[in-house]
Design an enzyme around this catalytic site. Structure first.
Site, PDB file in Angstrom:
ATOM      1  N   GLY A  32       0.935  -1.213  -0.027  1.00 45.88           N
ATOM      2  CA  GLY A  32       0.007   0.048   0.024  1.00 45.88           C
ATOM      3  C   GLY A  32       1.010   1.284   0.026  1.00 45.88           C
ATOM      4  O   GLY A  32       2.169   1.158  -0.389  1.00 45.88           O
ATOM      5  N   PHE A  56      -5.953  -5.304  -2.394  1.00 41.32           N
ATOM      6  CA  PHE A  56      -7.310  -4.806  -2.464  1.00 41.32           C
ATOM      7  C   PHE A  56      -7.301  -3.203  -3.006  1.00 41.32           C
ATOM      8  O   PHE A  56      -7.777  -2.913  -3.712  1.00 41.32           O
ATOM      9  CB  PHE A  56      -8.188  -4.737  -1.257  1.00 41.32           C
ATOM     10  CG  PHE A  56      -9.359  -4.054  -1.248  1.00 41.32           C
ATOM     11  CD1 PHE A  56     -10.147  -4.291  -2.089  1.00 41.32           C
ATOM     12  CD2 PHE A  56      -9.613  -3.456  -0.101  1.00 41.32           C
ATOM     13  CE1 PHE A  56     -11.366  -3.574  -2.125  1.00 41.32           C
ATOM     14  CE2 PHE A  56     -10.907  -2.867   0.056  1.00 41.32           C
ATOM     15  CZ  PHE A  56     -11.884  -2.835  -1.212  1.00 41.32           C
ATOM     16  N   TYR A 165     -14.773   1.123   9.789  1.00 37.59           N
ATOM     17  CA  TYR A 165     -13.052   1.466  10.048  1.00 37.59           C
ATOM     18  C   TYR A 165     -12.776   1.898  11.374  1.00 37.59           C
ATOM     19  O   TYR A 165     -11.951   1.174  12.061  1.00 37.59           O
ATOM     20  CB  TYR A 165     -12.671   2.646   9.065  1.00 37.59           C
ATOM     21  CG  TYR A 165     -11.537   2.914   8.990  1.00 37.59           C
ATOM     22  CD1 TYR A 165     -10.403   1.956   8.562  1.00 37.59           C
ATOM     23  CD2 TYR A 165     -11.066   4.052   9.399  1.00 37.59           C
ATOM     24  CE1 TYR A 165      -9.121   2.624   8.625  1.00 37.59           C
ATOM     25  CE2 TYR A 165      -9.621   4.709   9.474  1.00 37.59           C
ATOM     26  CZ  TYR A 165      -8.605   3.712   8.823  1.00 37.59           C
ATOM     27  OH  TYR A 165      -7.585   4.182   8.735  1.00 37.59           O
ATOM     28  N   LYS A 169     -10.742  -0.558  14.067  1.00 42.29           N
ATOM     29  CA  LYS A 169      -9.389   0.102  14.617  1.00 42.29           C
ATOM     30  C   LYS A 169      -9.394  -0.247  16.257  1.00 42.29           C
ATOM     31  O   LYS A 169      -8.491  -0.352  16.731  1.00 42.29           O
ATOM     32  CB  LYS A 169      -8.984   1.260  13.986  1.00 42.29           C
ATOM     33  CG  LYS A 169      -8.746   1.301  12.446  1.00 42.29           C
ATOM     34  CD  LYS A 169      -7.180   0.684  12.268  1.00 42.29           C
ATOM     35  CE  LYS A 169      -6.833   0.720  10.963  1.00 42.29           C
ATOM     36  NZ  LYS A 169      -5.521   0.233  10.562  1.00 42.29           N
TER      37      LYS A 169
HETATM   38  P1  NAD Z   1      -3.498   1.658   1.485  1.00 46.18           P
HETATM   39  O1  NAD Z   1      -4.816   1.326   1.300  1.00 46.18           O
HETATM   40  O2  NAD Z   1      -2.466   2.317   0.473  1.00 46.18           O
HETATM   41  O3  NAD Z   1      -2.773   0.483   2.239  1.00 46.18           O
HETATM   42  C1  NAD Z   1      -3.357  -0.726   2.663  1.00 46.18           C
HETATM   43  C2  NAD Z   1      -2.863  -1.848   2.059  1.00 46.18           C
HETATM   44  O4  NAD Z   1      -3.605  -3.069   2.822  1.00 46.18           O
HETATM   45  C3  NAD Z   1      -3.345  -2.054   0.786  1.00 46.18           C
HETATM   46  O5  NAD Z   1      -1.979  -2.541  -0.088  1.00 46.18           O
HETATM   47  C4  NAD Z   1      -4.235  -3.254   0.814  1.00 46.18           C
HETATM   48  O6  NAD Z   1      -4.417  -3.712  -0.537  1.00 46.18           O
HETATM   49  C5  NAD Z   1      -3.879  -3.830   1.949  1.00 46.18           C
HETATM   50  N1  NAD Z   1      -5.032  -4.709   2.544  1.00 46.18           N
HETATM   51  C6  NAD Z   1      -6.237  -4.318   2.621  1.00 46.18           C
HETATM   52  N2  NAD Z   1      -7.030  -5.352   3.169  1.00 46.18           N
HETATM   53  C7  NAD Z   1      -6.075  -6.442   3.346  1.00 46.18           C
HETATM   54  C8  NAD Z   1      -6.343  -7.866   3.688  1.00 46.18           C
HETATM   55  N3  NAD Z   1      -7.428  -8.229   4.259  1.00 46.18           N
HETATM   56  N4  NAD Z   1      -5.317  -8.426   3.642  1.00 46.18           N
HETATM   57  C9  NAD Z   1      -4.109  -8.178   2.947  1.00 46.18           C
HETATM   58  N5  NAD Z   1      -3.956  -6.861   2.803  1.00 46.18           N
HETATM   59  C10 NAD Z   1      -4.966  -6.116   2.775  1.00 46.18           C
HETATM   60  O7  NAD Z   1      -3.661   2.774   2.705  1.00 46.18           O
HETATM   61  P2  NAD Z   1      -2.431   3.438   3.666  1.00 46.18           P
HETATM   62  O8  NAD Z   1      -2.522   4.786   3.609  1.00 46.18           O
HETATM   63  O9  NAD Z   1      -0.961   2.988   3.314  1.00 46.18           O
HETATM   64  O10 NAD Z   1      -2.683   3.044   5.056  1.00 46.18           O
HETATM   65  C11 NAD Z   1      -1.865   1.818   5.789  1.00 46.18           C
HETATM   66  C12 NAD Z   1      -2.423   1.823   7.347  1.00 46.18           C
HETATM   67  O11 NAD Z   1      -2.161   3.034   7.966  1.00 46.18           O
HETATM   68  C13 NAD Z   1      -3.808   1.195   7.386  1.00 46.18           C
HETATM   69  O12 NAD Z   1      -3.798   0.497   8.413  1.00 46.18           O
HETATM   70  C14 NAD Z   1      -4.401   2.576   7.726  1.00 46.18           C
HETATM   71  O13 NAD Z   1      -5.561   2.222   8.458  1.00 46.18           O
HETATM   72  C15 NAD Z   1      -3.472   3.125   8.496  1.00 46.18           C
HETATM   73  N6  NAD Z   1      -3.601   4.918   8.566  1.00 46.18           N
HETATM   74  C16 NAD Z   1      -3.177   5.479   7.324  1.00 46.18           C
HETATM   75  C17 NAD Z   1      -3.482   6.777   7.465  1.00 46.18           C
HETATM   76  C18 NAD Z   1      -3.209   7.554   6.193  1.00 46.18           C
HETATM   77  O14 NAD Z   1      -3.397   8.937   6.251  1.00 46.18           O
HETATM   78  N7  NAD Z   1      -2.462   7.237   5.096  1.00 46.18           N
HETATM   79  C19 NAD Z   1      -4.138   7.402   8.435  1.00 46.18           C
HETATM   80  C20 NAD Z   1      -4.459   6.726   9.486  1.00 46.18           C
HETATM   81  C21 NAD Z   1      -4.316   5.264   9.376  1.00 46.18           C
END
Ligand code: NAD
Ligand code: UDP
Length: 345
Positions: A32, A56, A165, A169
């Site tokens: 991701g 995903f 969500y 979390k």
């Molecule tokens: P993103 O959607 O780019 O990355 C999430 C990754 O998880 C993706 O590669 C997706 O394919 C994978 N994924 C989803 N469901 C899955 C499953 N069941 N099994 C395996 N892989 C799965 O989002 P991001 O911004 O990189 O966020 C990464 C993490 O950081 C997440 O847990 C998110 O909740 C947390 N987060 C991010 C932010 C932000 O602003 N970017 C803020 C708060 C929390």
């Protein structure tokens, strides 16, 4: 050489060996936006990295440049299903993060947070690994306390469209603390606030990616509500440094700890800044504010500063400039929205 010198030198070498030992590190959600940058940093540090993802909300191209590295391995797997791996550290990032992505299949989102947490915690227990949970500022919901310290328990609507969500979390945080108390696991929870940068999914609907894509195409900028709601935006490099600091913090420290940039902006300010930095001819148009959209958000990062020595260093205009450059460089045809035939739970 005197015997005391020998033992001193042996101790010194052992210490060096300990510090130099390569960690076997699992990053779930590693393909991701944040995960791919974390993998990149860990691979560059010489660690032995396993990236696990079901793609995903991402694609292989995010980590394709790492595939020929001997210390990088990619596994396609859904974290709601158990998996047996031997690792020393686990960063649990697997979960869709953009509202449009996590609301696509809300039941699956909840499963990913809860069953994913159970699976990584079980793995950590079996391996004796340290495990870090990527939690979120969404655990504070639409906050009544501003800025938000970790002690604030939040104002989350448990039955609204964001609940899959937010509550997922929150449940994952509960599991992390219960595994720590009951099984003595070495855990850490970080609460991430809005983070942006290159490799955000161009169709994820998040505000930074939306505004930049709209601005560079000279399309209308879709401002939800009157634009007076606020967010605090952290550049991805700062955030990745925070994640690694939290993972390598003292075992006694388990968080939850806020990671984010405390500079607060209205969404209207953001729209104007993106238009200015991209020299766009876009006009701002108003759309309805989505249900349960938080009105204000800004992290209190005093704990991260005190316990991890961490604070973000990249201001919004600088991070946006790099992000705009990246969005200009990509081929939108290479990206797709969340898997259309995604399993309905
Ligand atoms: P993103 O959607 O780019 O990355 C999430 C990754 O998880 C993706 O590669 C997706 O394919 C994978 N994924 C989803 N469901 C899955 C499953 N069941 N099994 C395996 N892989 C799965 O989002 P991001 O911004 O990189 O966020 C990464 C993490 O950081 C997440 O847990 C998110 O909740 C947390 N987060 C991010 C932010 C932000 O602003 N970017 C803020 C708060 C929390
Ligand atoms: N937003 C907006 N226009 C967009 C996308 C988002 O005005 O095209 C607003 C949204 O209503 C929210 C803020 O920008 O107030 C941040 O939205 P995002 O989806 O990025 O993340 P959130 O912090 O709400 O999870």
């Amino acid at each position: 050489m005197q015997s005391s010198d020998v033992s001193e030198s042996a101790r010194h070498n052992f210490k060096r060996f300990e510090m130099a030992t390569v960690q076997r590190i699992l990053v779930t959600g590693g393909a991701g936006f944040l995960g791919s940058h974390l993998c990149e940093r860990l691979v560059a540090d010489g660690q032995d990295v396993i990236c696990l993802d079901n793609f995903f909300t991402s694609q292989k191209s995010n980590v394709a440049h790492l595939l020929d590295q001997t210390n990088f391995e990619l596994i396609r797997h859904d974290i709601t299903l158990p998996i047996w791996l031997e690792v020393d550290q686990i960063y649990n990032l697997a979960c869709p993060a953009a509202p449009g992505h996590y609301q696509y299949n809300p039941i699956k989102t909840m499963k990913t947070s809860v069953m994913g947490a159970i699976n990584v915690l079980g793995m950590a227990k079996r391996c004796g690994a340290k495990v870090l949970q990527a939690s979120t500022s969404e655990v504070y919901g639409d906050p009544e306390v501003h800025p938000q310290p970790e002690t604030y328990r939040g104002n989350v609507n448990p039955i609204g469209p964001r609940a899959c969500y937010d509550e997922g979390k929150r449940a994952a945080e509960t599991l992390f603390m219960d595994y720590r108390r009951m099984n003595g696991l070495n855990t850490c929870i970080v609460r991430i606030f809005n983070t942006y940068g290159p490799r955000m999914h161009p169709f994820d609907g998040r505000v930074v990616s939306n505004f930049i894509c709209q601005a560079i195409a000279d399309n209308d900028i879709t401002l939800f509500g009157d634009g007076s709601q606020t967010r605090s935006f952290c550049y991805r490099d700062d955030l990745v440094t925070g994640l690694i600091s939290a993972m390598n913090a003292d075992e006694d420290f388990c968080g939850p700890v806020n990671l984010g940039n405390p500079s607060e902006f209205t969404i209207r300010d953001l729209a104007n800044l993106v238009i200015e930095l991209s020299s766009s001819r876009s006009k701002i148009v108003h759309k309805p504010l989505p249900e349960d959209d938080p009105i204000r958000r800004k992290p209190d990062i005093s704990m991260a500063h005190r316990e991890l020595g961490w604070e973000p260093g990249i201001p919004l205009h600088e991070g946006l400039q790099k992000t705009i450059e990246w969005f200009r460089s990509i081929d939108l045809a290479a990206f797709r929205p969340p898997t259309p035939n995604y399993e309905v739970s």
